[in-house]
Scaffold this active site. Structure first.
Site, PDB file in Angstrom:
ATOM      1  N   HIS A  78       0.699  -1.044   0.166  1.00 50.74           N
ATOM      2  CA  HIS A  78      -0.072  -0.031   0.418  1.00 50.74           C
ATOM      3  C   HIS A  78       0.525   1.016   0.172  1.00 50.74           C
ATOM      4  CE1 HIS A  78       0.704   0.320   4.039  1.00 50.74           C
ATOM      5  NE2 HIS A  78       0.699  -1.065   4.083  1.00 50.74           N
ATOM      6  N   ASP A  79       0.290   2.754  -0.992  1.00 51.82           N
ATOM      7  CA  ASP A  79       0.711   3.290  -0.876  1.00 51.82           C
ATOM      8  C   ASP A  79       2.223   3.740  -1.096  1.00 51.82           C
ATOM      9  OD1 ASP A  79      -1.033   4.933   0.695  1.00 51.82           O
ATOM     10  OD2 ASP A  79      -0.278   3.388   2.084  1.00 51.82           O
ATOM     11  N   GLY A  90       5.143  -0.613   2.038  1.00 47.06           N
ATOM     12  CA  GLY A  90       4.347   0.366   2.439  1.00 47.06           C
ATOM     13  C   GLY A  90       5.583   1.582   2.307  1.00 47.06           C
TER      14      GLY A  90
END
Length: 269
Positions: A123-124, A141
């Site tokens: 994520h991200d 992440g």
């Protein structure tokens, strides 16, 4: 939908948007918020879900899991996004997660990337263009990966870490600090081992520019003074050199991770 080809065993939600020439092979699942650009191909057994956009010409191979909720306990179902660029190749069992509220709500893969089997992007994370991840590479992440970076097999990147453009990461390496543009890192935990000269030559960087970059590298990672002092000196000495200034800007930028340095002074490059 009229020009898309969907195998009868696949499930495509009514809200999904399929571009011209999309090919969806057998046993695929496409969620209601998914957008597939022109000529995207899902070979078979691929799952694409969440608020995910896949750019034109990208091919996704069997058992890839794209856009499902991130592996982050702080995620609470927010409508975060995943954007995948054009002409990417995403091989078997690759996993890519969308963003989170705590990280900007977006995960992005650039154009012309190759993610080999079992690679993972968390994520991200923001991945540049023409990035190559060999088998079993793991990007944690909130990472930032520049253009033209190559990762050897089974290498991993710690969360919140930056890897500069044109860098090379050796196989089985653990990157827990920021890797400068044009740099090369190997080991667990990895150390800076020099410049990615092979990559620079393959991408046809000017010979004199490479020589200046090597001189700046030796100055920045010498044993005299502090790293900041050496970087400032390099910035002044090579003030008209775009490649050196890219390295300087990378090092001077604020970051959550330390800069990777050679273990025993300047490495041979």
């Amino acid at each position: 939908m009229s020009t898309a080809s969907v195998h009868p065993t696949s499930i495509v939600s009514a809200g999904a948007q399929l571009g011209a020439g999309v090919k969806i092979g057998p046993f695929c699942i496409v969620g209601e918020h998914v957008v597939l650009g022109d000529n995207v191909e899902l070979v078979s057994h691929a799952t694409i879900d969440g608020h995910t956009t896949v750019g034109a010409g990208t091919r996704i191979f069997p058992f890839a899991s794209i856009g499902l909720e991130p592996q982050d306990l702080k995620y609470h179902g927010e409508a975060s996004r995943l954007e995948i660029g054009t002409n990417c190749i995403i091989r078997e069992s690759v996993t890519i997660n969308p963003g989170t509220e705590g990280g900007g709500m977006l995960t992005r893969i650039g154009n012309d990337c190759l993610l080999m089997a079992c690679a993972h992007v968390a994520h991200d994370s923001i991945i540049g263009n023409k990035v190559i991840m060999a088998n079993y590479v793991g990007i944690a992440g909130h990472c930032q990966i520049g253009d033209n970076v190559i990762f050897g097999g089974s290498s991993v990147v710690h969360q919140f870490t930056r890897v500069g453009a044109h860098a090379f990461v050796g196989a089985h390496s653990m990157i827990d600090g920021d890797l400068i543009p044009f740099g090369m890192a190997v080991g667990n935990r990895a150390a800076l081992t020099g410049l990615n000269l092979v990559g620079l030559k393959r991408r046809k960087f000017d010979r004199e520019a490479i020589h200046r970059l090597r001189a700046a590298y030796r100055q920045i990672f010498s044993n005299e003074g502090t790293l900041r002092e050496r970087v400032e000196d390099a910035a002044d000495l090579f003030k008209d050199d775009a490649l050196v200034q890219e390295v300087v800007a990378f090092i001077m930028a604020a970051s959550d991770r330390p800069i990777l340095t050679p273990r025993n002074g300047p490495a041979a490059e």
